[in-house]
Design an enzyme around this catalytic site. Sequence first.
Site, mmCIF file in Angstrom:
data_model
loop_
_atom_site.group_PDB
_atom_site.id
_atom_site.type_symbol
_atom_site.label_atom_id
_atom_site.label_comp_id
_atom_site.label_asym_id
_atom_site.label_seq_id
_atom_site.Cartn_x
_atom_site.Cartn_y
_atom_site.Cartn_z
ATOM 1 N N SER A 11 57.106 9.689 33.828
ATOM 2 C CA SER A 11 57.082 8.958 32.559
ATOM 3 C C SER A 11 56.519 7.560 32.798
ATOM 4 O O SER A 11 57.052 6.806 33.626
ATOM 5 C CB SER A 11 58.495 8.824 31.993
ATOM 6 O OG SER A 11 58.503 7.778 31.033
ATOM 7 N N HIS A 36 53.853 11.895 31.217
ATOM 8 C CA HIS A 36 54.803 11.876 30.092
ATOM 9 C C HIS A 36 54.749 10.515 29.414
ATOM 10 O O HIS A 36 54.947 9.478 30.055
ATOM 11 C CB HIS A 36 56.210 12.146 30.628
ATOM 12 C CG HIS A 36 57.266 12.321 29.578
ATOM 13 N ND1 HIS A 36 57.464 13.496 28.895
ATOM 14 C CD2 HIS A 36 58.200 11.448 29.109
ATOM 15 C CE1 HIS A 36 58.489 13.349 28.056
ATOM 16 N NE2 HIS A 36 58.951 12.126 28.170
ATOM 17 N N ASP A 38 56.384 8.144 26.760
ATOM 18 C CA ASP A 38 57.602 7.915 25.961
ATOM 19 C C ASP A 38 57.298 6.941 24.835
ATOM 20 O O ASP A 38 57.206 5.734 25.042
ATOM 21 C CB ASP A 38 58.716 7.371 26.860
ATOM 22 C CG ASP A 38 59.411 8.493 27.594
ATOM 23 O OD1 ASP A 38 59.637 8.368 28.811
ATOM 24 O OD2 ASP A 38 59.729 9.518 26.954
ATOM 25 N N MET A 40 58.189 4.982 21.558
ATOM 26 C CA MET A 40 59.396 4.490 20.888
ATOM 27 C C MET A 40 59.013 3.498 19.784
ATOM 28 O O MET A 40 58.117 2.666 19.981
ATOM 29 C CB MET A 40 60.305 3.792 21.900
ATOM 30 C CG MET A 40 60.700 4.701 23.053
ATOM 31 S SD MET A 40 61.732 3.833 24.250
ATOM 32 C CE MET A 40 61.837 5.078 25.536
ATOM 33 N N HIS A 75 56.082 12.367 24.089
ATOM 34 C CA HIS A 75 57.463 12.507 23.618
ATOM 35 C C HIS A 75 57.674 11.452 22.534
ATOM 36 O O HIS A 75 57.777 10.261 22.831
ATOM 37 C CB HIS A 75 58.409 12.295 24.809
ATOM 38 C CG HIS A 75 59.855 12.180 24.448
ATOM 39 N ND1 HIS A 75 60.787 11.702 25.334
ATOM 40 C CD2 HIS A 75 60.533 12.459 23.311
ATOM 41 C CE1 HIS A 75 61.983 11.694 24.751
ATOM 42 N NE2 HIS A 75 61.855 12.168 23.522
ATOM 43 N N MET A 77 59.735 9.449 20.124
ATOM 44 C CA MET A 77 61.070 8.989 19.729
ATOM 45 C C MET A 77 60.846 8.051 18.550
ATOM 46 O O MET A 77 60.993 6.819 18.642
ATOM 47 C CB MET A 77 61.751 8.281 20.911
ATOM 48 C CG MET A 77 62.158 9.249 21.997
ATOM 49 S SD MET A 77 62.521 8.478 23.587
ATOM 50 C CE MET A 77 60.872 8.467 24.297
ATOM 51 N N MET A 146 67.288 16.205 26.560
ATOM 52 C CA MET A 146 67.523 14.836 27.017
ATOM 53 C C MET A 146 68.804 14.799 27.850
ATOM 54 O O MET A 146 69.867 15.223 27.383
ATOM 55 C CB MET A 146 67.662 13.885 25.820
ATOM 56 C CG MET A 146 66.387 13.687 25.009
ATOM 57 S SD MET A 146 64.996 13.095 25.962
ATOM 58 C CE MET A 146 65.580 11.450 26.413
ATOM 59 N N ASP A 184 64.627 15.447 30.623
ATOM 60 C CA ASP A 184 64.146 14.063 30.617
ATOM 61 C C ASP A 184 65.312 13.087 30.706
ATOM 62 O O ASP A 184 66.130 13.001 29.792
ATOM 63 C CB ASP A 184 63.379 13.843 29.296
ATOM 64 C CG ASP A 184 62.805 12.456 29.159
ATOM 65 O OD1 ASP A 184 62.023 12.249 28.219
ATOM 66 O OD2 ASP A 184 63.127 11.569 29.981
HETATM 67 C C1 DX5 Z 1 64.418 7.863 27.502
HETATM 68 C C2 DX5 Z 1 63.159 8.164 28.268
HETATM 69 C C3 DX5 Z 1 63.532 8.252 29.738
HETATM 70 C C4 DX5 Z 1 62.350 8.379 30.643
HETATM 71 C C5 DX5 Z 1 62.797 8.802 32.011
HETATM 72 O O1 DX5 Z 1 64.123 7.676 26.162
HETATM 73 O O2 DX5 Z 1 62.586 9.365 27.798
HETATM 74 O O3 DX5 Z 1 64.379 9.370 29.892
HETATM 75 O O4 DX5 Z 1 61.476 9.288 30.154
HETATM 76 O O5 DX5 Z 1 63.396 7.712 32.549
HETATM 77 P P1 DX5 Z 1 64.171 7.796 33.945
HETATM 78 O O6 DX5 Z 1 63.516 8.879 34.767
HETATM 79 O O7 DX5 Z 1 64.000 6.421 34.533
HETATM 80 O O8 DX5 Z 1 65.574 8.157 33.570
HETATM 81 ZN ZN ZN Z 2 60.687 11.153 27.418
#
Ligand code: DX5
Ligand code: ZN
Length: 227
Positions: A11, A36, A38, A40, A75, A77, A146, A184
Amino acid sequence: MNTPTYRIAPSILSADFARLGEEVRQVIDAGADWIHFDVMDNHYVPNLTFGPMVCQALKPHAKTAAGVAVQIDVHLMVSPVDALAQAFAKAGADLISFHPDASTHVHRSVQAIQGAGCQVGLVFNPAEPLDVLDWLIDDIDLILIMSVNPGFGGQGFIDSALRKVEQARKRIQASGRDIRLEVDGGIKPDNIRRVADAGADTFVAGSAIFGQPDYANVVRAMRQALA
Ligand code: DX5
Ligand code: ZN
């Protein structure tokens, strides 16, 4: 069950945002299978990362030294979902996953992402049940479980996610479809085997990889744990 093809999806949430293109190239050289993203929006989750323009900018960097394209696993969010999903599809996403509780019309959101030519996944937060799969498992390419609460990297793995992975694997087997099961949050070389044994085949890792000086060492340790 024959040994699945495991995928490691770093990620970029934990990468150096001042050098994202270089980071993407480096982590691919280190053996990453997917990248990946992320995404947000500081509305669905209490954090703000990047939009489709960053995906577009990074797309040319998401390939191996031999020039083979590496899957961009987005992903979302975010809420609402649909407009941003279309924008990420145009920006080069290969797979777009979203949280069903972030969309008013989940089935329509799945159809719209497929209509944009992307693979589609559904993402389940730690307290979110899998029930929506009763009506959508035949339409999706990925289930993302998650193992942390969404919004931040570097959090601790929530063990109850393992039970949900087992349930999701059973649903996939019953569907007879080739659906990827991704996990994840809080994935490290020392717990990835447990997550695989629960039935996962695709692993997101942010801080475990980008928090270390040698990305290849971490990816190798993960693959050894999975072997
Ligand atoms: C949360 C993110 C995290 C990320 C992974 O919203 O989606 O889970 O991808 O982060 P680590 O591997 O640092 O937990
Ligand atoms: Zn993610």
